[in-house]
Design a protein around this motif. Structure first.
Motif, PDB file in Angstrom:
ATOM      1  N   LEU A  65       0.799  -1.235  -0.014  1.00  5.81           N
ATOM      2  CA  LEU A  65       0.009  -0.037  -0.142  1.00  5.81           C
ATOM      3  C   LEU A  65       0.793   1.159  -0.042  1.00  5.81           C
ATOM      4  O   LEU A  65       0.375   2.397  -0.374  1.00  5.81           O
ATOM      5  CB  LEU A  65      -0.885  -0.006   1.256  1.00  5.81           C
ATOM      6  CG  LEU A  65      -1.983  -0.856   1.170  1.00  5.81           C
ATOM      7  CD1 LEU A  65      -2.733  -1.114   2.482  1.00  5.81           C
ATOM      8  CD2 LEU A  65      -3.257  -0.906   0.219  1.00  5.81           C
ATOM      9  N   VAL A  66       2.328   1.001   0.512  1.00 10.27           N
ATOM     10  CA  VAL A  66       2.890   2.300   0.698  1.00 10.27           C
ATOM     11  C   VAL A  66       4.021   2.256  -0.137  1.00 10.27           C
ATOM     12  O   VAL A  66       4.848   3.160  -0.511  1.00 10.27           O
ATOM     13  CB  VAL A  66       3.249   2.524   2.037  1.00 10.27           C
ATOM     14  CG1 VAL A  66       2.120   2.926   2.807  1.00 10.27           C
ATOM     15  CG2 VAL A  66       4.005   1.456   2.540  1.00 10.27           C
ATOM     16  N   THR A  67       4.445   1.302  -0.749  1.00  8.40           N
ATOM     17  CA  THR A  67       5.821   0.948  -1.446  1.00  8.40           C
ATOM     18  C   THR A  67       5.535   0.023  -2.732  1.00  8.40           C
ATOM     19  O   THR A  67       4.624  -1.139  -2.567  1.00  8.40           O
ATOM     20  CB  THR A  67       7.022   0.823  -0.945  1.00  8.40           C
ATOM     21  OG1 THR A  67       8.261   0.785  -1.545  1.00  8.40           O
ATOM     22  CG2 THR A  67       6.818  -0.580  -0.086  1.00  8.40           C
ATOM     23  N   GLU A  68       6.191   0.149  -3.900  1.00  6.62           N
ATOM     24  CA  GLU A  68       6.473  -0.746  -4.752  1.00  6.62           C
ATOM     25  C   GLU A  68       7.715  -1.733  -4.501  1.00  6.62           C
ATOM     26  O   GLU A  68       8.180  -2.583  -5.525  1.00  6.62           O
ATOM     27  CB  GLU A  68       6.369  -0.266  -6.051  1.00  6.62           C
ATOM     28  CG  GLU A  68       5.011   0.275  -6.415  1.00  6.62           C
ATOM     29  CD  GLU A  68       4.986   0.986  -7.750  1.00  6.62           C
ATOM     30  OE1 GLU A  68       5.041  -0.054  -8.878  1.00  6.62           O
ATOM     31  OE2 GLU A  68       4.873   2.209  -8.180  1.00  6.62           O
ATOM     32  N   ARG A  69       8.690  -1.261  -3.763  1.00  7.59           N
ATOM     33  CA  ARG A  69       9.886  -1.825  -3.480  1.00  7.59           C
ATOM     34  C   ARG A  69       9.603  -3.492  -3.147  1.00  7.59           C
ATOM     35  O   ARG A  69       8.570  -3.735  -2.458  1.00  7.59           O
ATOM     36  CB  ARG A  69      10.602  -1.299  -2.556  1.00  7.59           C
ATOM     37  CG  ARG A  69      10.999   0.055  -3.048  1.00  7.59           C
ATOM     38  CD  ARG A  69      11.946   0.932  -2.291  1.00  7.59           C
ATOM     39  NE  ARG A  69      13.083   0.619  -2.178  1.00  7.59           N
ATOM     40  CZ  ARG A  69      14.004   1.242  -1.517  1.00  7.59           C
ATOM     41  NH1 ARG A  69      13.921   2.325  -0.913  1.00  7.59           N
ATOM     42  NH2 ARG A  69      15.600   0.890  -1.802  1.00  7.59           N
ATOM     43  N   LYS A  70      10.694  -4.258  -3.475  1.00  8.80           N
ATOM     44  CA  LYS A  70      10.576  -5.676  -2.937  1.00  8.80           C
ATOM     45  C   LYS A  70      11.170  -5.827  -1.687  1.00  8.80           C
ATOM     46  O   LYS A  70      12.320  -5.960  -1.454  1.00  8.80           O
ATOM     47  CB  LYS A  70      11.468  -6.546  -3.912  1.00  8.80           C
ATOM     48  CG  LYS A  70      10.771  -6.557  -5.210  1.00  8.80           C
ATOM     49  CD  LYS A  70      11.390  -7.416  -6.275  1.00  8.80           C
ATOM     50  CE  LYS A  70      11.071  -7.707  -7.616  1.00  8.80           C
ATOM     51  NZ  LYS A  70       9.752  -7.940  -7.748  1.00  8.80           N
ATOM     52  N   VAL A  71      10.229  -5.521  -0.669  1.00  7.13           N
ATOM     53  CA  VAL A  71      10.831  -5.262   0.884  1.00  7.13           C
ATOM     54  C   VAL A  71      11.682  -6.449   1.315  1.00  7.13           C
ATOM     55  O   VAL A  71      12.886  -6.181   1.911  1.00  7.13           O
ATOM     56  CB  VAL A  71       9.630  -4.904   1.771  1.00  7.13           C
ATOM     57  CG1 VAL A  71       9.900  -4.765   3.041  1.00  7.13           C
ATOM     58  CG2 VAL A  71       8.937  -3.794   1.278  1.00  7.13           C
ATOM     59  N   TRP A  72      11.063  -7.524   1.140  1.00  7.96           N
ATOM     60  CA  TRP A  72      11.788  -8.601   1.789  1.00  7.96           C
ATOM     61  C   TRP A  72      13.185  -9.031   1.169  1.00  7.96           C
ATOM     62  O   TRP A  72      14.088  -9.285   1.843  1.00  7.96           O
ATOM     63  CB  TRP A  72      11.127 -10.013   1.616  1.00  7.96           C
ATOM     64  CG  TRP A  72       9.880  -9.957   2.805  1.00  7.96           C
ATOM     65  CD1 TRP A  72       8.441  -9.544   2.510  1.00  7.96           C
ATOM     66  CD2 TRP A  72      10.035 -10.166   4.046  1.00  7.96           C
ATOM     67  NE1 TRP A  72       7.758  -9.589   3.888  1.00  7.96           N
ATOM     68  CE2 TRP A  72       8.629  -9.953   4.900  1.00  7.96           C
ATOM     69  CE3 TRP A  72      10.953 -10.556   5.018  1.00  7.96           C
ATOM     70  CZ2 TRP A  72       8.191 -10.109   5.890  1.00  7.96           C
ATOM     71  CZ3 TRP A  72      10.731 -10.930   6.359  1.00  7.96           C
ATOM     72  CH2 TRP A  72       9.625 -10.487   7.002  1.00  7.96           C
ATOM     73  N   TYR A  73      13.168  -8.712  -0.171  1.00  7.20           N
ATOM     74  CA  TYR A  73      14.408  -8.952  -0.967  1.00  7.20           C
ATOM     75  C   TYR A  73      15.474  -8.001  -0.611  1.00  7.20           C
ATOM     76  O   TYR A  73      16.692  -8.426  -0.163  1.00  7.20           O
ATOM     77  CB  TYR A  73      14.001  -8.868  -2.635  1.00  7.20           C
ATOM     78  CG  TYR A  73      15.329  -8.946  -3.373  1.00  7.20           C
ATOM     79  CD1 TYR A  73      15.902 -10.094  -3.922  1.00  7.20           C
ATOM     80  CD2 TYR A  73      15.811  -7.640  -3.844  1.00  7.20           C
ATOM     81  CE1 TYR A  73      17.101 -10.023  -4.698  1.00  7.20           C
ATOM     82  CE2 TYR A  73      16.805  -7.515  -4.748  1.00  7.20           C
ATOM     83  CZ  TYR A  73      17.450  -8.598  -4.992  1.00  7.20           C
ATOM     84  OH  TYR A  73      18.691  -8.675  -5.787  1.00  7.20           O
ATOM     85  N   GLU A  74      14.930  -6.533  -0.640  1.00  6.78           N
ATOM     86  CA  GLU A  74      15.826  -5.695  -0.042  1.00  6.78           C
ATOM     87  C   GLU A  74      16.400  -5.741   1.450  1.00  6.78           C
ATOM     88  O   GLU A  74      17.219  -5.417   1.759  1.00  6.78           O
ATOM     89  CB  GLU A  74      15.248  -4.324  -0.559  1.00  6.78           C
ATOM     90  CG  GLU A  74      15.225  -3.937  -1.876  1.00  6.78           C
ATOM     91  CD  GLU A  74      14.677  -2.713  -2.408  1.00  6.78           C
ATOM     92  OE1 GLU A  74      14.990  -1.661  -1.600  1.00  6.78           O
ATOM     93  OE2 GLU A  74      13.941  -2.377  -3.077  1.00  6.78           O
ATOM     94  N   ALA A  75      15.393  -6.133   2.098  1.00  9.07           N
ATOM     95  CA  ALA A  75      15.673  -6.236   3.646  1.00  9.07           C
ATOM     96  C   ALA A  75      16.611  -7.260   3.700  1.00  9.07           C
ATOM     97  O   ALA A  75      17.849  -7.374   4.508  1.00  9.07           O
ATOM     98  CB  ALA A  75      14.568  -6.661   4.246  1.00  9.07           C
ATOM     99  N   ALA A  76      16.701  -8.547   3.005  1.00 10.96           N
ATOM    100  CA  ALA A  76      17.760  -9.508   3.161  1.00 10.96           C
ATOM    101  C   ALA A  76      19.051  -9.110   2.808  1.00 10.96           C
ATOM    102  O   ALA A  76      19.830  -9.313   3.464  1.00 10.96           O
ATOM    103  CB  ALA A  76      17.346 -10.620   2.203  1.00 10.96           C
TER     104      ALA A  76
END
Length: 153
Positions: A65-76
């Protein structure tokens, strides 16, 4: 959130662009009783307050809802780089899996008294190091996701 709900905001993620509000909230905006961002935030709070965001997929849905980023991928990647200085190779799948392991253990403790399957007297073992490790992981994951949402690499 206000800048994300602006009518033609280029920053607005597609999920939020297609987000549906109940008619009573739309009417409140139309009557001037609330502005659009207030109506969206209020509705999201009500909707999400009852959800247990213990599954990585559910977390991803909300973050879309707030980002299109691949959050889990980038967090890893963030965890590999910032917490382990490149000595680890976590990816999206392994990070999600680690998070799920922690939440599943928490659920066994909270809901099943952490009993060994089929035995009403024997509990699974747990020590201070395991507890500390789980807390450290939750903190790492939360900080890495916050890093991603802040747009930092």
């Amino acid at each position: 959130m206000a800048e994300l709900t602006a009518r033609d905001s280029p920053e607005m993620p597609p999920q939020l662009r297609r987000y549906e509000l109940p008619l009573h909230r739309v009417e409140a905006v139309r009557r001037g009783e609330a502005d659009l961002s207030e109506a969206v935030v209020e509705h999201l709070r009500e909707k999400l307050a009852v959800q247990a965001l213990q599954h990585p997929g559910k977390i991803s849905e909300v973050l879309k809802l707030v980002t299109e980023r691949k959050v889990w991928y980038e967090a890893a990647g963030c965890i590999n780089e910032h917490f382990f200085q490149g000595r680890t190779t976590f990816n999206e799948k392994t990070l999600r899996s680690r998070y799920l392991e922690i939440t599943q253990r928490r659920n066994r403790i909270a809901h099943d008294a952490d009993l060994v399957d089929g035995d009403l007297k024997q509990r699974r073992s747990i020590d201070a190091n395991e507890v500390t490790d789980a807390i450290d992981w939750i903190e790492r994951i939360a900080l890495a996701i916050a890093h991603v949402l802040d747009g930092k690499k």
